[in-house]
Design an enzyme around this catalytic site. Structure first.
Site, PDB file in Angstrom:
ATOM      1  N   THR A   1      39.658  44.513  35.757  1.00  0.00           N
ATOM      2  CA  THR A   1      40.599  45.198  36.330  1.00  0.00           C
ATOM      3  C   THR A   1      42.336  45.303  36.467  1.00  0.00           C
ATOM      4  OG1 THR A   1      39.176  45.179  38.014  1.00  0.00           O
ATOM      5  CG2 THR A   1      41.109  45.937  38.524  1.00  0.00           C
TER       6      THR A   1
ATOM      7  N   SER B   1      36.356  47.594  30.930  1.00  0.00           N
ATOM      8  CA  SER B   1      36.566  47.508  32.924  1.00  0.00           C
ATOM      9  C   SER B   1      37.255  48.332  33.704  1.00  0.00           C
ATOM     10  CB  SER B   1      36.136  46.744  33.056  1.00  0.00           C
ATOM     11  OG  SER B   1      36.498  45.339  32.659  1.00  0.00           O
TER      12      SER B   1
ATOM     13  N   ARG C   1      28.141  50.942  45.197  1.00  0.00           N
ATOM     14  CA  ARG C   1      29.486  49.470  45.299  1.00  0.00           C
ATOM     15  C   ARG C   1      30.255  49.656  45.181  1.00  0.00           C
ATOM     16  NH1 ARG C   1      32.848  46.449  42.573  1.00  0.00           N
ATOM     17  NH2 ARG C   1      32.010  44.353  43.348  1.00  0.00           N
TER      18      ARG C   1
ATOM     19  N   THR D   1      40.670  50.536  38.214  1.00  0.00           N
ATOM     20  CA  THR D   1      38.877  49.240  37.633  1.00  0.00           C
ATOM     21  C   THR D   1      37.367  50.132  37.698  1.00  0.00           C
ATOM     22  OG1 THR D   1      37.561  47.498  37.507  1.00  0.00           O
ATOM     23  CG2 THR D   1      37.903  48.238  39.415  1.00  0.00           C
TER      24      THR D   1
ATOM     25  N   THR E   1      42.413  40.458  41.431  1.00  0.00           N
ATOM     26  CA  THR E   1      40.849  40.930  40.137  1.00  0.00           C
ATOM     27  C   THR E   1      39.967  40.012  40.447  1.00  0.00           C
ATOM     28  OG1 THR E   1      40.934  41.275  37.857  1.00  0.00           O
ATOM     29  CG2 THR E   1      41.798  39.053  37.937  1.00  0.00           C
ATOM     30  N   GLY E   2      39.026  39.914  40.107  1.00  0.00           N
ATOM     31  CA  GLY E   2      37.816  38.936  39.620  1.00  0.00           C
ATOM     32  C   GLY E   2      36.467  39.487  41.113  1.00  0.00           C
TER      33      GLY E   2
HETATM   34  C1  SD4 Z   1      35.211  44.490  41.376  1.00  0.00           C
HETATM   35  N1  SD4 Z   1      37.221  43.761  41.472  1.00  0.00           N
HETATM   36  O1  SD4 Z   1      35.316  45.630  41.360  1.00  0.00           O
HETATM   37  C2  SD4 Z   1      37.116  44.253  40.568  1.00  0.00           C
HETATM   38  C3  SD4 Z   1      36.541  43.822  39.406  1.00  0.00           C
HETATM   39  C4  SD4 Z   1      37.459  43.071  38.492  1.00  0.00           C
HETATM   40  O2  SD4 Z   1      38.298  41.272  37.372  1.00  0.00           O
HETATM   41  O3  SD4 Z   1      38.236  42.691  39.290  1.00  0.00           O
HETATM   42  N2  SD4 Z   1      37.473  42.084  37.831  1.00  0.00           N
HETATM   43  O4  SD4 Z   1      34.953  44.163  42.362  1.00  0.00           O
END
Ligand code: SD4
Length: 332
Positions: free
Chosen positions: A189, A87, A217, A207, A240-241
């Protein structure tokens, strides 16, 4: 846990005389050891397990008294270039159209900023973000324009879709359901923040975003103030998230502003997460479906982290070594 708590308290007492203090967060899981007598520097923090290797690369720069900016770029390039990390960068999972689109941003001690969003075919988007920062009058380039700029700068066009990611995407196409789960398939990420020997802060975030997202997106990771923020007077934070939730509260800017108000990095992360918790409840959404984690570092080299639910960890490298810490979380 009791033993660990006891150990920490003992450590705090034993080391108080040499100006070290231990803080135990609410659930006794996250321990932030700070050196209250002098600044704990250099130090680097980064998200998730692969932060350990990324920190090693950053540490080479930091221990040689290099700039935090160079450290964070070198650090996040490790997972970016690793095809097994699914990712970030090369090997990242594609969007629903099978395209690997990358988001990244970088910020230095002078509040210079650079960012790329929805960039395709370039293995190291963080370095393109840095080139946006250093070589253009702008702060953010997206899509085709970002790619054209990268190519002009000499970056090589590559196929970033590895066989494994392609297989997963084809499997996903059978259901065609976009339902990003917390901590599953979307969670890697890398956000990295560092304080160098000179006492300057910088950060980087990169990421491939949420797997199987809509084409076009953009998440929080390339957005200064959302996925990353640095204020060289105060501190730095990265996230992250689920990017949509981080953007909703201008997450990392909020964390830094809370530190400006005098909160510790730990408390600042907790308060930002609580903002997400409240808004999620208000909006009638299920908190169980959401994961957001923040990490934060202040000018003294104190650090902290908090997330919505368990499963998030982060790596910290300072003079005492490199370690992975399970972040404390809200949903028990
Ligand atoms: C996103 N924050 O593209 C990133 C994805 C991510 O852990 O951090 N995943 O929304």
């Amino acid at each position: 846990m009791a033993n660990r708590r006891k150990f920490l308290k003992t450590t705090a007492l034993a080391t108080a005389g040499v100006a070290f203090q231990s803080f135990i967060s609410k659930s006794e899981e996250v321990v932030v050891e700070i050196n209250s007598g002098k600044v704990n520097k250099p130090i680097v923090l980064s998200t998730w397990r692969f932060g350990i290797e990324a920190n090693e690369a950053a540490w080479i720069v930091l221990k040689n008294k290099g700039r935090a900016l160079d450290a964070v770029e070198a650090g996040v390039k490790i997972p970016e270039g690793d095809p097994t990390e699914r990712s970030v960068g090369y090997g990242g999972r594609p969007d629903r159209d099978g395209r690997v689109t990358l988001d990244a941003c970088i910020m230095d001690e002078l509040s210079n900023i650079g960012s790329v969003a929805c960039l395709e075919h370039i293995k190291h988007p963080i370095s393109v973000a840095r080139a946006v920062m250093e070589k253009t009058p702008h702060v953010m380039l997206a899509g085709e324009g970002a790619l054209q700029f990268a190519l002009q700068q000499g970056f090589k066009k590559e196929n970033l879709l590895v066989e494994e990611s392609e297989k997963e995407w084809k499997e996903w196409l059978k259901t065609n359901e976009y339902n990003p789960k917390a901590n599953i398939e979307n969670h890697d990420t890398i956000g990295m923040i560092a304080l160098d020997a000179n006492g300057d802060l910088s950060g980087a975030c990169t990421t491939s975003g949420m797997a199987f997202k809509m084409n076009g997106r953009v998440g929080d990771s390339p957005i200064i103030g959302a996925g990353l923020y640095v204020d060289n007077e105060i501190g730095a934070a990265t996230a992250t998230g689920h990017g949509e939730e981080v953007i909703r509260i201008s997450g990392c800017h909020l964390v830094v502003e809370l530190m400006r108000q005098g909160k510790s990095p730990q408390k600042a992360c907790e308060e930002a997460v609580m903002r997400i918790v409240k808004l999620t409840q208000k909006r009638g959404k299920n908190l169980k479906d959401i994961q957001v984690g923040f990490i934060a570092l202040n000018k003294k080299g104190e650090y902290g982290s908090y997330c919505v639910q368990g499963g998030f960890n982060y790596a910290v490298h300072d003079a005492k070594g490199n370690k992975l810490i399970d972040a404390n979380y809200f949903l028990k």
